[in-house]
Scaffold this active site. Structure first.
Site, short mmCIF file in Angstrom:
data_model
loop_
_atom_site.label_atom_id
_atom_site.label_comp_id
_atom_site.label_asym_id
_atom_site.label_seq_id
_atom_site.Cartn_x
_atom_site.Cartn_y
_atom_site.Cartn_z
N THR A 100 -51.27 32.33 80.35
CA THR A 100 -51.19 32.62 81.78
C THR A 100 -49.73 32.70 82.21
OG1 THR A 100 -53.33 31.60 82.13
CG2 THR A 100 -51.92 31.79 84.06
N HIS A 101 -48.89 31.91 81.58
CA HIS A 101 -47.46 31.93 81.91
C HIS A 101 -46.88 33.34 81.69
CE1 HIS A 101 -43.27 30.72 82.04
NE2 HIS A 101 -43.10 31.37 80.90
N ASN A 133 -53.81 34.03 68.14
CA ASN A 133 -54.86 33.11 67.67
C ASN A 133 -56.04 33.81 66.99
OD1 ASN A 133 -55.51 34.11 70.23
ND2 ASN A 133 -56.86 32.40 70.65
N GLY A 136 -48.59 36.17 81.14
CA GLY A 136 -49.37 37.18 81.87
C GLY A 136 -48.93 37.31 83.32
N CYS A 165 -59.09 30.62 73.39
CA CYS A 165 -58.97 30.65 74.85
C CYS A 165 -60.19 30.06 75.53
CB CYS A 165 -58.78 32.09 75.30
SG CYS A 165 -60.04 33.21 74.66
N GLU A 167 -56.12 39.04 79.93
CA GLU A 167 -57.05 38.05 79.35
C GLU A 167 -56.18 36.85 79.02
OE1 GLU A 167 -60.23 38.41 79.06
OE2 GLU A 167 -60.62 40.56 79.07
N GLU A 192 -63.03 43.19 78.83
CA GLU A 192 -62.82 43.86 77.54
C GLU A 192 -64.10 43.86 76.75
OE1 GLU A 192 -59.62 42.23 75.16
OE2 GLU A 192 -58.26 43.71 75.98
P1 NAD Z 1 -48.10 34.20 74.64
O1 NAD Z 1 -48.27 34.42 76.09
O2 NAD Z 1 -47.02 33.32 74.17
O3 NAD Z 1 -47.86 35.62 73.91
C1 NAD Z 1 -48.79 36.66 74.02
C2 NAD Z 1 -48.11 37.97 73.72
O4 NAD Z 1 -47.18 38.25 74.77
C3 NAD Z 1 -47.32 37.97 72.41
O5 NAD Z 1 -47.49 39.19 71.75
C4 NAD Z 1 -45.89 37.85 72.90
O6 NAD Z 1 -44.95 38.39 72.02
C5 NAD Z 1 -45.98 38.67 74.17
N1 NAD Z 1 -44.86 38.51 75.11
C6 NAD Z 1 -44.22 37.38 75.47
N2 NAD Z 1 -43.23 37.68 76.35
C7 NAD Z 1 -43.25 39.02 76.53
C8 NAD Z 1 -42.47 39.94 77.29
N3 NAD Z 1 -41.45 39.55 78.06
N4 NAD Z 1 -42.79 41.25 77.24
C9 NAD Z 1 -43.80 41.68 76.47
N5 NAD Z 1 -44.57 40.86 75.72
C10 NAD Z 1 -44.30 39.55 75.75
O7 NAD Z 1 -49.52 33.73 74.10
P2 NAD Z 1 -49.89 33.21 72.63
O8 NAD Z 1 -49.29 31.86 72.44
O9 NAD Z 1 -49.65 34.27 71.63
O10 NAD Z 1 -51.49 33.08 72.74
C11 NAD Z 1 -52.13 31.93 73.22
C12 NAD Z 1 -52.56 32.13 74.65
O11 NAD Z 1 -53.38 33.28 74.76
C13 NAD Z 1 -53.42 30.96 75.16
O12 NAD Z 1 -53.06 30.68 76.48
C14 NAD Z 1 -54.83 31.52 75.09
O13 NAD Z 1 -55.73 30.91 75.99
C15 NAD Z 1 -54.60 32.96 75.44
N6 NAD Z 1 -55.69 33.79 74.93
C16 NAD Z 1 -56.54 34.36 75.81
C17 NAD Z 1 -57.61 35.11 75.35
C18 NAD Z 1 -58.60 35.75 76.31
O14 NAD Z 1 -59.30 36.66 75.87
N7 NAD Z 1 -58.69 35.33 77.55
C19 NAD Z 1 -57.80 35.29 73.98
C20 NAD Z 1 -56.89 34.69 73.11
C21 NAD Z 1 -55.83 33.95 73.58
#
Ligand code: NAD
Length: 490
Positions: free
Chosen positions: A238-239, A160, A241, A292, A258, A464
């Site tokens: 969160t899923h 994002n 993470g 987020c 995060e 961060e």
């Molecule tokens: P996502 O969880 O789908 O993907 C995030 C990253 O994880 C991607 O690079 C993806 O390729 C990677 N990933 C997925 N499965 C993996 C695995 N098995 N091994 C290693 N890497 C893996 O999230 P998204 O859709 O890209 O982003 C949106 C989410 O991120 C929202 O929930 C948003 O709130 C959150 N977000 C949080 C912050 C924060 O600072 N708190 C900032 C931006 C976005």
């Protein structure tokens, strides 16, 4: 290969950046990146696998000690040059952000400007003394602490704010003396590779940084399995993470998370309604709600509830939805068309349980129109689940105490906002809100390169930004010094 991409049939084909080289993957496989605004093919990108991940980790591991021992003035110069390179490439990177992630120009420009400041912040941060001295009990003895790099850190970044969020990880890890391997989101790989372009042109010693787009599960497994990777810094849902935190625990890697949010903006009865409406609208509609810390719950005190709802819905309906390349567009496309169904599901569930739809809930292709619900209660999915789109719930509250209770009735805890002129109530709320960040007289969306950004509860752990990242990304060592001889009991 010396270039980040080659033009093939009019389409840029991006290479991987490994150990200072632009290279195709061994399998020579590519994925296609499409523009979410138009569905047009935007770029092809080489896909890294296990072998490339291993090579990237080896290079970072070999180079980080020499980097840490390089005089601070020389390391600082790399960051300052990177800021200059970034300034020169600002137009190119902004256009990539618009084409690849559906950002409007203002949001893309914000990401680039933030990273310019970040690079300069990091350069300054490297000169600060990170240690302390301490008196000790044994006569003639004192102690001091130093911070040493962890070695290799891997970063997993979301789509994002793909430049800003990945840059924050890369820049501060390097500033702390580490080598870094970045896996950008599969939805925004080109933006990730632009970070490598910046550091390559700035003369970062080869090996310290690799950027390896590719299949998440394969690269993730290779990163987690490698004992040389001492920390993983993750931003995403969160899923994902939660799943990766289990892997980090198994291999005892340091891990920062995060993640998502359901951030509340509290508007008390004494607030200037027009100001509160503007703040709330920016806080949810910036980047079409794919933020987020978006204020996806707005808690408004009774006396101004009706006026707020009416004016907020009018603002929401006035925002132009369309191609982000048009300068007056406010709401661009969502990154994935499938997100429209997620938002529809939240809206339908809320309406079926008694919420009032004030506007929106329509979509076409990947565009979702600004959507406002009132009368949302805690038995509705939208109260708890992240919609990650331009949709928000307005909730009526009796007073600031009820606002606090409702604000905290979520598993998330990223950001909060409070709009009031009553300092006592504002401070009561700031201390009582269960979130990592609270903004008084502002919306929930705020970030700067030097602040401790992060959440509590299911929004994550670790902070961060500036020295806070550098603390997470270093090992603290305690050293003692004995002046004269110590008397031992045996
Ligand atoms: P996502 O969880 O789908 O993907 C995030 C990253 O994880 C991607 O690079 C993806 O390729 C990677 N990933 C997925 N499965 C993996 C695995 N098995 N091994 C290693 N890497 C893996 O999230 P998204 O859709 O890209 O982003 C949106 C989410 O991120 C929202 O929930 C948003 O709130 C959150 N977000 C949080 C912050 C924060 O600072 N708190 C900032 C931006 C976005």
């Amino acid at each position: 290969m010396s270039a980040s991409f080659e033009m093939i049939n009019g389409i840029p084909n991006y290479n991987l950046y490994i150990a200072g080289q632009w290279t195709r993957s061994l399998r020579n496989e590519t994925t296609e990146s499409t523009n979410p605004a138009t569905g047009e093919l935007f770029a092809r990108v080489q896909q890294a696998g296990v072998a490339e991940t291993e090579k990237a980790i080896t290079a970072a591991h070999k180079s980080y000690k020499a980097w840490f021992e390089t005089p601070v003035s020389a390391r600082e110069a790399v960051f300052l040059r990177a800021a200059d390179v970034l300034a020169a490439k600002a137009k190119d990177i902004t256009e990539v952000l618009v084409a690849e992630s559906g950002s409007v120009f203002g949001k893309a420009g914000f990401e680039v400007g933030y990273c310019f400041d970040l690079l300069r912040t990091a350069a300054a941060e490297m000169r600060r003394s990170p240690g302390e001295t301490m008196p000790l009990t044994a006569p003639g003895q004192f102690g001091f602490t130093i911070r040493q790099p962890l070695g290799v850190i891997a970063g997993i970044a979301p789509f994002n704010a793909p430049f800003l969020l990945a840059m924050k990880k890369v820049v501060l890890a390097l500033a702390a003396g580490n080598g870094f391997v970045l896996k950008p989101s599969e939805l925004t790989p080109v933006t990730g590779l632009k970070i490598a372009e910046v550091f390559d042109e700035a003369g970062l010693p080869h090996g310290l940084l690799s950027v390896i787009p590719g299949p998440a599960a394969e690269i993730g497994a290779a990163i987690f399995a490698d004992p040389r990777v001492r920390m993983i810094t993750f931003t995403g849902s969160t899923h994902t993470g939660r799943m990766l935190a289990v892997e980090a625990a198994k291999t005892l890697k340091r891990f920062t998370l995060e993640m998502g949010g359901k951030s509340p903006l509290i508007v008390l009865g004494d607030a200037d309604v027009d100001y509160a409406v503007k703040a709330a609208a920016f806080g949810i509609f910036f980047h079409q709600g794919q933020v987020c810390m978006a204020n996806s719950r707005i808690l408004v005190e009774e006396p101004i509830f009706d006026a707020f709802c009416e004016r907020f819905a009018a603002v929401a309906q006035s925002l132009k939805v369309g191609d982000p390349r048009e300068p007056d567009t406010v709401i661009g496309p969502l990154i994935r068309g499938t997100q429209c169904a997620v938002i529809d599901g939240h809206v339908e569930d809320a309406v079926s349980k008694g919420a009032k739809l004030m506007c929106g809930a329509t979509h076409k292709d990947q565009y979702y129109w600004p959507t406002v619900l009132s009368g949302v209660t805690s038995d509705m999915r939208i109260f708890h689940e992240e919609s990650f789109g331009p949709v928000t719930s307005i909730i009526k509250v009796r007073d600031h105490e009820e606002a606090l209770e409702i604000a905290n009735a979520t598993d998330y805890g990223l950001s909060s906002g409070v709009i009031t002129n009553n300092m006592q109530k504002a401070l009561d709320l700031a201390f009582g809100l269960e979130s990592g960040m609270v903004h008084l007289n502002d919306c929930t969306v705020s970030d700067e390169p030097h602040v401790p950004f992060g959440g509590v509860k299911n929004s994550g752990y670790g902070r961060e930004g500036g020295r806070f990242s550098m603390e997470e990304m270093t090992e603290l060592k305690w050293i003692t010094v004995q002046r004269g001889q110590r008397a031992f009991p045996i």
